[in-house]
Design an enzyme around this catalytic site. Sequence first.
Site: not given
Length: 490
Positions: A330, A361
Amino acid sequence: MADDGAPSTACTGSSLLQPLSELTDLPLDQVNFVACQLCALISAFWFRLFLHPSKTSPIIRHVVATLLGLYFAMFCFGWYALHFLVQSGLTYGIMILTGVEHMHKYCLVVALTYLSLCQITRVYVFDYGMYTADFTGPMMVITQKITSLAFEIHDGELHSQTGCFLRMPSLLEYFSYNCNFMGILAGPTCSYNDYIGFIEGDPRRYLLNLNEYSVSPQMEVVRKVTTSFFCLLVFLSVCKVFPVERNIDDDFIANTPFYAQVVYLYLSMLTTRPKYYFVWTLADAINNAAGFGFNGYDSDGSARWDLISNLRILKIEFATSFKVFLDNWNIQTAHWLKRVCYERCPYHPTAATFILSAMWHGAYPGYYLTFLTGIVITLAARAVRHNVRPYFLHSSVHKLVYDVITWAATQIAICYTVIPFVLLSVGPSMKFYSSWYFSLHIGCILVAFVLPVKRRNLPLKDQQKSPVQESLQRHLEATDRTCSQKEKTT
């Protein structure tokens, strides 16, 4: 009533592909997502060939990219896609009404708060544990783009060819940046400078346009699409063979030797990664197909299409340190976290960065357990690397032994850290950690306290200057290098 638990009931988007969902036994929202990404891939080739900046005005390119993106979003998420516009609109108003000095702070707070409210509502009001495609996923990327742009404006990084500060983005440019069809569903995030340069064909901002007829992304797109669908095939083939939930099964814990539990933990977590490889690699291919992502040339003269790539699979799987793993997983999110938090936080930047990542998140408790565990793992790994690694660099054999040991330790540490992220809830996560007697937590805390690590403390003022200096230097050097190459060829 027999169909109450069917995957399709969780979908808020179009039901046009319901027969395909039933045929493949996959949730409808996931079928919609893959279908839209494939349509986006085809649209990207069309966008590059027929709406090239040399043939089409930037306004047309902005309008087409935005409308296609909103259509794909509506197809996947239905009216929930309106949240993308609301979040973008709110923060655009903040940029207009507030000064450059504070807009980055206000945008970060508002965008992250709006995202968190949507995540909390989805998790605790609608469907806890719905681990499928949902509308908050694209909002996570939009949050990154909103805040990245605000920080770019604050840091003075929006420059024209002459180096003068540019005006605020128009509303069309802003929505195009946040909601374009290339990145609306899976990102990745990118610099506003790079995106606008790609749309406008500005060679000072984006290198592709100086080499538009000599550099083709076709082979890179083929490679990435092939890789992504191979990863999807691997995931569909093995994900049910090694269910993660077995790690907390009472019989498995009681009757399986510990070494076998370690091996199973590694295999079960390994099989969860290909779905991310599929999504991110396909997203990168879509951007490349549209002509976005060119990043200059290698030392051997090969074109690089990794400007906005989000992962490096081989470096992830063969990582020999926690840092190497995180640096290649990521990637764009790591850059965003570094820019908005790590480089600006005067105290405990590592802890602050992991906590911000947890908030970004989502609302599942398992996310917070993962990132809180990641803090102690990171500090311990950093201490070991600084104090132990130098003793193994004197010979190739010792270095090989060190790499093998640290590879195994890194993979176990990653699995141990990430399993709450998959289990989502506190109860199952704590059950797993207790079955391991919190051994890695205790060991890493002891290592972090015992082994000294040389701290690098930069004044906050200098930390805030560094992104500007690095970005300007990168753009100027890259432009000069490409211009020189063009002059040599002519």
